[in-house]
Scaffold this motif. Sequence first.
Motif, PDB file in Angstrom:
ATOM      1  N   HIS A 483       0.799  -1.223   0.000  1.00 48.68           N
ATOM      2  CA  HIS A 483       0.000   0.000   0.000  1.00 48.68           C
ATOM      3  C   HIS A 483       0.841   1.288   0.000  1.00 48.68           C
ATOM      4  O   HIS A 483       0.642   2.179  -0.825  1.00 48.68           O
ATOM      5  CB  HIS A 483      -0.909  -0.041   1.233  1.00 48.68           C
ATOM      6  N   HIS A 484       1.795   1.364   0.915  1.00 50.13           N
ATOM      7  CA  HIS A 484       2.548   2.622   1.042  1.00 50.13           C
ATOM      8  C   HIS A 484       3.634   2.745  -0.013  1.00 50.13           C
ATOM      9  O   HIS A 484       4.035   3.850  -0.366  1.00 50.13           O
ATOM     10  CB  HIS A 484       3.069   2.759   2.477  1.00 50.13           C
ATOM     11  N   HIS A 485       4.060   1.614  -0.525  1.00 49.37           N
ATOM     12  CA  HIS A 485       4.938   1.625  -1.695  1.00 49.37           C
ATOM     13  C   HIS A 485       4.177   2.230  -2.874  1.00 49.37           C
ATOM     14  O   HIS A 485       4.715   3.039  -3.638  1.00 49.37           O
ATOM     15  CB  HIS A 485       5.400   0.191  -2.000  1.00 49.37           C
ATOM     16  N   ALA A 486       2.900   1.871  -2.996  1.00 51.99           N
ATOM     17  CA  ALA A 486       2.076   2.431  -4.075  1.00 51.99           C
ATOM     18  C   ALA A 486       1.899   3.939  -3.897  1.00 51.99           C
ATOM     19  O   ALA A 486       1.958   4.703  -4.865  1.00 51.99           O
ATOM     20  CB  ALA A 486       0.715   1.734  -4.124  1.00 51.99           C
ATOM     21  N   HIS A 487       1.704   4.388  -2.652  1.00 52.65           N
ATOM     22  CA  HIS A 487       1.596   5.838  -2.412  1.00 52.65           C
ATOM     23  C   HIS A 487       2.892   6.538  -2.845  1.00 52.65           C
ATOM     24  O   HIS A 487       2.853   7.581  -3.500  1.00 52.65           O
ATOM     25  CB  HIS A 487       1.344   6.115  -0.926  1.00 52.65           C
ATOM     26  N   LEU A 488       4.017   5.968  -2.459  1.00 54.32           N
ATOM     27  CA  LEU A 488       5.313   6.542  -2.832  1.00 54.32           C
ATOM     28  C   LEU A 488       5.451   6.612  -4.358  1.00 54.32           C
ATOM     29  O   LEU A 488       5.816   7.647  -4.916  1.00 54.32           O
ATOM     30  CB  LEU A 488       6.441   5.694  -2.217  1.00 54.32           C
ATOM     31  N   ALA A 489       5.104   5.500  -5.011  1.00 52.14           N
ATOM     32  CA  ALA A 489       5.254   5.432  -6.466  1.00 52.14           C
ATOM     33  C   ALA A 489       4.289   6.386  -7.167  1.00 52.14           C
ATOM     34  O   ALA A 489       4.613   6.968  -8.204  1.00 52.14           O
ATOM     35  CB  ALA A 489       5.021   3.998  -6.941  1.00 52.14           C
ATOM     36  N   LEU A 523       9.937   5.479   3.915  1.00 47.81           N
ATOM     37  CA  LEU A 523      10.417   4.435   3.019  1.00 47.81           C
ATOM     38  C   LEU A 523      11.573   4.945   2.188  1.00 47.81           C
ATOM     39  O   LEU A 523      11.702   6.146   1.937  1.00 47.81           O
ATOM     40  CB  LEU A 523       9.292   3.968   2.090  1.00 47.81           C
ATOM     41  N   GLN A 524      12.374   4.019   1.762  1.00 50.83           N
ATOM     42  CA  GLN A 524      13.443   4.333   0.813  1.00 50.83           C
ATOM     43  C   GLN A 524      13.199   3.420  -0.372  1.00 50.83           C
ATOM     44  O   GLN A 524      13.051   2.211  -0.195  1.00 50.83           O
ATOM     45  CB  GLN A 524      14.810   4.024   1.442  1.00 50.83           C
ATOM     46  N   GLY A 525      13.118   3.980  -1.570  1.00 48.42           N
ATOM     47  CA  GLY A 525      12.896   3.082  -2.689  1.00 48.42           C
ATOM     48  C   GLY A 525      12.520   3.798  -3.970  1.00 48.42           C
ATOM     49  O   GLY A 525      12.585   5.023  -4.072  1.00 48.42           O
ATOM     50  N   GLY A 526      12.138   2.982  -4.945  1.00 51.65           N
ATOM     51  CA  GLY A 526      11.723   3.481  -6.245  1.00 51.65           C
ATOM     52  C   GLY A 526      10.581   2.617  -6.722  1.00 51.65           C
ATOM     53  O   GLY A 526       9.910   1.982  -5.913  1.00 51.65           O
ATOM     54  N   SER A 740      -4.361  10.656  -1.197  1.00 56.22           N
ATOM     55  CA  SER A 740      -5.058   9.593  -0.472  1.00 56.22           C
ATOM     56  C   SER A 740      -5.203   8.365  -1.381  1.00 56.22           C
ATOM     57  O   SER A 740      -4.621   8.305  -2.457  1.00 56.22           O
ATOM     58  CB  SER A 740      -6.439  10.087  -0.069  1.00 56.22           C
ATOM     59  N   ASP A 741      -6.023   7.416  -0.964  1.00 59.00           N
ATOM     60  CA  ASP A 741      -6.176   6.199  -1.756  1.00 59.00           C
ATOM     61  C   ASP A 741      -6.807   6.446  -3.131  1.00 59.00           C
ATOM     62  O   ASP A 741      -6.780   5.570  -3.986  1.00 59.00           O
ATOM     63  CB  ASP A 741      -6.980   5.158  -0.967  1.00 59.00           C
ATOM     64  N   GLY A 742      -7.352   7.619  -3.342  1.00 57.59           N
ATOM     65  CA  GLY A 742      -7.861   7.990  -4.666  1.00 57.59           C
ATOM     66  C   GLY A 742      -6.753   8.035  -5.710  1.00 57.59           C
ATOM     67  O   GLY A 742      -7.021   7.998  -6.909  1.00 57.59           O
ATOM     68  N   GLY A 743      -5.494   8.121  -5.262  1.00 55.64           N
ATOM     69  CA  GLY A 743      -4.375   8.156  -6.198  1.00 55.64           C
ATOM     70  C   GLY A 743      -3.531   6.893  -6.159  1.00 55.64           C
ATOM     71  O   GLY A 743      -2.503   6.786  -6.826  1.00 55.64           O
ATOM     72  N   LEU A 744      -3.983   5.934  -5.348  1.00 51.12           N
ATOM     73  CA  LEU A 744      -3.208   4.712  -5.112  1.00 51.12           C
ATOM     74  C   LEU A 744      -2.962   3.901  -6.397  1.00 51.12           C
ATOM     75  O   LEU A 744      -1.865   3.390  -6.625  1.00 51.12           O
ATOM     76  CB  LEU A 744      -3.956   3.840  -4.095  1.00 51.12           C
ATOM     77  N   ALA A 745      -4.000   3.804  -7.217  1.00 51.61           N
ATOM     78  CA  ALA A 745      -3.916   2.961  -8.408  1.00 51.61           C
ATOM     79  C   ALA A 745      -2.795   3.411  -9.347  1.00 51.61           C
ATOM     80  O   ALA A 745      -2.142   2.587  -9.987  1.00 51.61           O
ATOM     81  CB  ALA A 745      -5.262   2.955  -9.142  1.00 51.61           C
ATOM     82  N   LEU A 746      -2.560   4.711  -9.413  1.00 50.19           N
ATOM     83  CA  LEU A 746      -1.474   5.202 -10.262  1.00 50.19           C
ATOM     84  C   LEU A 746      -0.144   4.608  -9.803  1.00 50.19           C
ATOM     85  O   LEU A 746       0.664   4.150 -10.620  1.00 50.19           O
ATOM     86  CB  LEU A 746      -1.421   6.735 -10.215  1.00 50.19           C
ATOM     87  N   GLY A 747       0.070   4.589  -8.489  1.00 49.23           N
ATOM     88  CA  GLY A 747       1.302   4.022  -7.944  1.00 49.23           C
ATOM     89  C   GLY A 747       1.408   2.539  -8.216  1.00 49.23           C
ATOM     90  O   GLY A 747       2.457   2.043  -8.639  1.00 49.23           O
ATOM     91  N   GLN A 748       0.317   1.831  -8.008  1.00 48.31           N
ATOM     92  CA  GLN A 748       0.313   0.388  -8.287  1.00 48.31           C
ATOM     93  C   GLN A 748       0.672   0.146  -9.751  1.00 48.31           C
ATOM     94  O   GLN A 748       1.448  -0.762 -10.078  1.00 48.31           O
ATOM     95  CB  GLN A 748      -1.074  -0.207  -8.024  1.00 48.31           C
ATOM     96  N   ALA A 749       0.107   0.980 -10.624  1.00 50.58           N
ATOM     97  CA  ALA A 749       0.324   0.789 -12.059  1.00 50.58           C
ATOM     98  C   ALA A 749       1.790   0.947 -12.429  1.00 50.58           C
ATOM     99  O   ALA A 749       2.344   0.127 -13.165  1.00 50.58           O
ATOM    100  CB  ALA A 749      -0.540   1.771 -12.850  1.00 50.58           C
TER     101      ALA A 749
END
Length: 758
Positions: A483-489, A523-526, A740-749
């Motif tokens: 979840h939070h990786h997706a927010h970061l992305a 988090l640290q990452g890409g 918020s989670d409204g933008g989560l899918a972009l990160g997952q993608a």
Amino acid sequence: MAKPNTKSVKIKITGIVQGVGFRPHVYRLAQETRVRGWVLNSSEGVYIEAEGLEEQVSLFCRLLVENPPPLAVIKDCHIEEQRPKGYKEFVIKESRAEKYKTAMISPDIAVCQDCISEVSNPLDRRYGYPFTNCTNCGPRFTIIKDVPYDREKTTMASFPMCEECQKEFEDPSHRRFHAQPNACPKCGPQMQVVDPEGRVFEVKPVGILRAGKILAVKGLGGFHLAVDATNPDAVARLRERKKREAKPFAVMARDLDVVRKYCYVNEKEAFWLTSPQAPIVILKRKQEAFLPDDVIHPGISTMGVMLPYTPLHFLLFDRNIELLIMTSANIADEPLIIDNAEALEKLKDVADFFLVHNREIYNPCDDSVLRITACGDVQFYRRARGFVPRGLEVPLGSKPVLAVGGEIKNTFCLTRNNEAYLSQHLGDLNHYLNFQRFQEAVERFTRMIGVCPQVVAHDMHPNYQSTLWAKQQKDLHRVEVQHHHAHLASCMAENQLKGEVLGVICDGTGWGTDGAVWGMEVLQGGYEGFKRRGHLRYVPLAGGDATVKKPWRMAFIYLWDVFGEKALELADEWWAGFEQEERKILAMQLHKGINLVPTSSCGRLFDAVSAFLGVCYFNRYEGQAAIELEEKIDGLERGLYPYQLEKTGDCWIMDVRPMWKALVRDREKQMPERAMAARFHRTLVSMLLEVVARVGEETGIEGVVLSGGSFHNQFLLSELKQGLEELGFKVYHQTKVPPSDGGLALGQAVVAQALSSK
Ligand code: ZN
Ligand code: ZN
Ligand code: FE
């Protein structure tokens, strides 16, 4: 035969070029520059062949790119010289369907000034006609069933144009040349006012509102409930009838002057209010302006305001009606109502009258909600009407991905090469009807964007409806994204970042890789992966959903965490008689350690402090306790509470137990809640600053992304951003999709893109 000095070119233009008056524009340019040839709308974009004298053709090409119509967005313009074909004139050719659909569909566009002038001119044939539109404005996404965008592929197909409309449609010099939804009172859709039994009333909608009645209004993307916002009884009745509803109501103001009467409006806010997207803009309201505040926006000092965005909305106002409550018409958490019959059925106990019409809404679409942040940028709360289905450019390209998003505030995301298309807001998928609409929207969106996903990306939470659905898609390669990786992305992607960053994710709930409920994470990452470098120390989350709805439970959990059994005595002293039984059960649960899930949630910490200070004990809508706590901040208070950092492995644990002890002392000293609210906010900011500074030192990484729902908190966003910048970090936050989670899918993608292109 073509003359010897004739030049001929073949042009292909991609971008938002359909439904924005591009062909008529090309036609007029061709007339002006005297080139011959043709223009064609295809689902891939706009094709043009142009020939004439060398100077004429170059001028044509230059103007084409330099002066596109106001709503067009040219992404790419490819020009290729060819052998002259001897065209005699310039024509607009019929559309053709292409195998690969790369054309973009335009979002819906607020009514333009020219159309408004016609609608308000008693001598015009469109006087008072609610469905007036032209190539520069009107419905698009909400009525489009397929591409290419032609009337037959929209819900306007059932309204054949009258002779006059047809003439406008075919006249290249007319503003309505090829305006697909073109209509007039003679040939277009009609509106009607009916009562809950469906009986037709010959009354003006504004008359109903003036009488203080509740009017259900079928608009562009769905139904609204409208009522005169200056009439306290009427507003209270709406609140009453919408049961259990505590959310602030959005309003629609007659014009910008009316907005200014009730709210403070800066230049950027005015820009967005009057933009073609016409979103709801969250504004600071003026205390002196009289309104039935407690019913419109209980507990908060802001107000969500929009301006009329279709001619139909203008009919709801007159000299006496200047401000209307305009709240989405749905029952509890069900989807937006779009259908006449459904509205009559579901809203019969809520609305006194219904303003309905016979133009079908194909793609339901809520109003978008945004605000101008303390940093002066746009921040989305909800990205929908006016923005969807516009694509976002992302730094990677790969196989087409479908990312299914989170659970509440769901949106999904489709990628096509290096473009990401985020769907409209679909709400809480836990509700079956929303989930149905999600499935329908996935199917329609996929068709419209013209991609066949090969990869499906989803959250790690095993029980999200979106996760369960993704797991059923057997033909697709599946990628699970934390979840939070997706927010970061998500934040990285919209800022076009690559490589590695640090991410400060302040959020409500997300399933962690260790099965805990994560929320306040460094988090640290890409795109390809992440390491957890810091988090809020775990406390036991007892009774999951019940605790999310009842912040007082979270306050008690934190007290228990610090004081153990003594928490009961403190609570009995402060909250005597309040939820005593439930508190005892909760204490027992904590004591015995039954059904406890460790959590580092930032949202729950806000909840706990809000309830502890007596600001908000129950979340009657998502984020209420946190929003009301932010409202309490004493801007002059500079104090801080102590906290502790401890390193486990390479992860910094943020321990707020010292803060809780200090909070209890301050409370015993009867310090004003406003001062304590300020100290709490400042403590969080300085604690996060310290952790990021340390991880920054350890890694040498300079870019920091801020994401997660808690960044709707303006204090947290602006103070943390400023603090990080002062430490020399380059800070990015979200201005194109919600944090918020409204933008989560972009990160997952984008994570799935990165992992599946390896
Ligand atoms: Zn117009
Ligand atoms: Zn007509
Ligand atoms: Fe989240």
